[in-house]
Write an enzyme that holds these catalytic residues in place. Structure first.
Site, PDB file in Angstrom:
ATOM      1  N   ASP A 213       0.840  -1.203   0.000  1.00 25.12           N
ATOM      2  CA  ASP A 213       0.000   0.000   0.000  1.00 25.12           C
ATOM      3  C   ASP A 213       0.879   1.259   0.000  1.00 25.12           C
ATOM      4  OD1 ASP A 213      -2.417  -1.649   0.427  1.00 25.12           O
ATOM      5  OD2 ASP A 213      -1.454  -2.034   2.342  1.00 25.12           O
TER       6      ASP A 213
ATOM      7  N   HIS B 243      -4.833  -3.336   6.479  1.00 28.71           N
ATOM      8  CA  HIS B 243      -4.588  -3.606   5.059  1.00 28.71           C
ATOM      9  C   HIS B 243      -5.917  -4.062   4.452  1.00 28.71           C
ATOM     10  CE1 HIS B 243      -3.114  -4.963   1.259  1.00 28.71           C
ATOM     11  NE2 HIS B 243      -3.606  -6.156   1.488  1.00 28.71           N
TER      12      HIS B 243
END
Ligand code: NAI
Length: 333
Positions: free
Chosen positions: A155, A183
């Protein structure tokens, strides 16, 4: 160093193992004993990958062991990459997914507790990664809690790449990006402390170069939903970029991050209560690795815009924690 990769026969395993054996995980001077853990139906794929690993004649690859036995997989392990997990199948409820993965990560945590080397470092990639790491950690009471981490480096890298494209600057000129929380689609990619290097040598604050509309309507959702975008375009989920992020995470953990302003990265680590994230949750933070341990970057500005988004993602982590606790998947503290 003994490195165990679970789910080694899967697509991330295939993208990860060759780069790992070539020295990209630990550096060019560290020989590696590889342990590939699979479930019985995945063993043949792992064996095929092992044949190809042999054919690469990597000087650093000292041995490769393929097994479906947890004790053998984690005995003496220094770095455990927990990639294999149970994907969400059609019609599967969230609780079913958490339960199925709890049954994987609880026993793996217990096997790490029983057999790992004293310096073991664990990175959970398999989703739901933060909560799987929480489950594994709870079954490993003898391993220091800070050795269990979950991956949000992908990410982080996605956020840096999006900024680089938008601002038309090289990725290496961007510092101070942070991923907070889970996440999942609730994660918060934060640019409020980010800066970009100028040709003149100084730095400019990224927030002065992007407007709020771009942040809320484009950047944040695109980073958070990049996994779905990849599936839609590629027809399969991210594999090479996930493998690359796992290598980045462990490489930086072992070798250290930069010490200059903004030279942190992002990882999901056990919260010590920093930034109001409840202690014990495995949440993504801006982190640096100092002397081989992750430390949460302190003193960053968190305004209202960021606060509400961090709180929303942390609330999701708390709900996941409560759900796996209710299912009896967390070992008693
Ligand atoms: P895949 O389905 O290609 O491979 C998974 C492998 O794990 C299979 O070979 C399967 O046999 C194996 N496996 C299942 N249960 C196991 C167990 N109990 N022990 C050992 N091996 C087991 O999946 P892929 O694409 O390699 O992804 C793996 C995981 O990584 C998924 O959960 C995916 O959602 C997650 N992921 C996480 C990312 C992150 O940023 N944290 C990014 C991309 C994927």
């Amino acid at each position: 160093m003994t490195v165990t990769v679970t789910g080694a026969g899967g697509q991330i395993g295939y993208a990860l193992l060759f780069r790992l054996a070539s020295g990209q995980l630990l550096g060019p001077n560290t020989p590696i004993n590889l342990r590939l853990l699979e479930i019985p139906q995945g063993l043949a794929a792992a064996e095929g990958t092992a044949l190809e690993l042999a054919d690469c004649a990597f000087p650093l690859l000292a041995s490769t062991t393929i097994t479906d036995d947890l004790t053998r997989a984690f005995d003496g392990v220094n770095v455990a990459l927990l990639v294999g997990s149970r994907p969400r199948a059609a019609g599967m409820e969230r609780a079913d997914l958490l339960a199925a993965n709890g049954r994987i990560f609880g026993p793996q945590g217990a096997a790490i507790n029983a057999g790992a080397a004293s310096d073991v470092r664990v990175l959970v990639v398999g989703n739901p990664a933060n909560t799987n790491a929480l489950i594994a950690r709870s079954h490993a009471p003898d391993v220091p809690a800070d050795r269990f981490t979950a991956m949000t480096r992908l990410d982080h890298n996605r956020a840096v790449a999006q900024l680089s494209e938008h601002l038309a600057v090289p990725v290496g000129d961007i510092d101070g990006v942070s991923i907070w929380g889970n996440h999942s689609a609730s994660q918060y990619p934060d640019v409020f402390n980010a800066t970009v290097r100028l040709e003149s040598g100084g730095r400019r604050v990224v927030r002065d170069l992007v407007d709020e509309r771009w942040l809320t309507e484009h950047f944040i959702p695109r980073v958070a939903q990049r996994g779905s975008e990849i599936i839609a375009v590629r027809g399969a989920s991210s594999a090479a970029s996930a493998a690359g992020a796992a290598l980045d995470h462990v490489h930086d953990w072992v070798n250290g991050t930069g010490t200059g302003p903004g030279e942190w990265t992002s990882a999901a680590v056990v919260s010590d209560g920093s930034y109001g994230v409840p202690e014990g949750l495995i949440s993504s933070f801006p982190v640096r690795s100092v002397a081989g341990a992750w430390t949460i970057e302190q003193g960053l500005t968190v305004g209202d815009f960021s606060r509400s988004r961090i709180d929303a993602s942390v609330a999701e982590l708390l709900a996941e924690r409560d759900a796996v606790a209710a299912l009896g998947l967390l070992a008693a503290e």
